[in-house]
Structures are given as structure tokens and as C-alpha cells.
Write a protein that holds these residues in place. Structure first.
Motif: not given
Length: 89
Positions: A29-39, A49-50, A58-63
Motif C-alpha cells: 500500500t505504500t510502495n507502488l513500484i514494488d506493486y508494479y514489479n509484483m504484478i 512500462t514502469l 504513481i504521480r497522481p496517487i502520491k499527489a
């Protein structure tokens, strides 16, 4: 496996299989890059692509999670989370 450029990630992606099961202790829930990698490990190319994933999600969710987020930021965050959940479903 948190790094999609690692040799182990590349080797696992090469294995042809009908199903993949991933077990993690990561707080996704706090690391979307790890989530992307897992998916991406489970279903390559599902999220693009990443770089594109960062731009679209990632950017809109963090914003929208910042203390100083505007109503517009929060609306966009919720929309992006909804779209991401829809894709994953």
C-alpha cells in the motif's frame, strides 16, 4: 524481486507457466513500484512500462495523498486508484 532489472526477476519472467503465485511480506500500500514489479512478474506487460505506470498512477496517487493536496488532486488520485483496481481485476 522488488527490482525489475535484477537477474532473478529476469530469470523468473523467462519461465513459461500458466499460473504464478507470489507471496510477499512487503507493504504494497505504500510502495507502488514494488506493486508494479509484483504484478509484472505475475502478468508481464499488464501495466505497461514502469515509466508509463509512474506517469499514469504513481504521480497522481502520491499527489492526492499529500497534506496540501487540493480537491482536484484527491479526485484524480481516487480516479487513478479506481482505474488501477479495474485493470488488476
Amino acid at each position: 524481486l522488488g527490482n525489475n532489472n535484477s537477474k532473478i526477476f529476469e530469470n523468473i519472467i523467462q519461465i513459461e507457466t500458466l499460473n504464478r503465485i507470489i507471496i510477499t511480506s512487503l507493504d504494497l500500500t505504500t510502495n507502488l513500484i514494488d506493486y508494479y514489479n509484483m504484478i509484472s512478474l505475475i502478468k508481464p506487460n499488464l501495466l505497461g512500462t514502469l515509466r508509463n505506470f509512474e506517469r499514469l498512477f504513481i504521480r497522481p496517487i502520491k499527489a492526492g495523498q499529500m497534506k496540501k493536496s487540493t480537491e482536484h488532486d484527491i479526485f484524480n488520485m481516487r480516479k487513478r486508484v479506481f482505474v488501477l483496481c479495474t485493470i488488476i481485476d
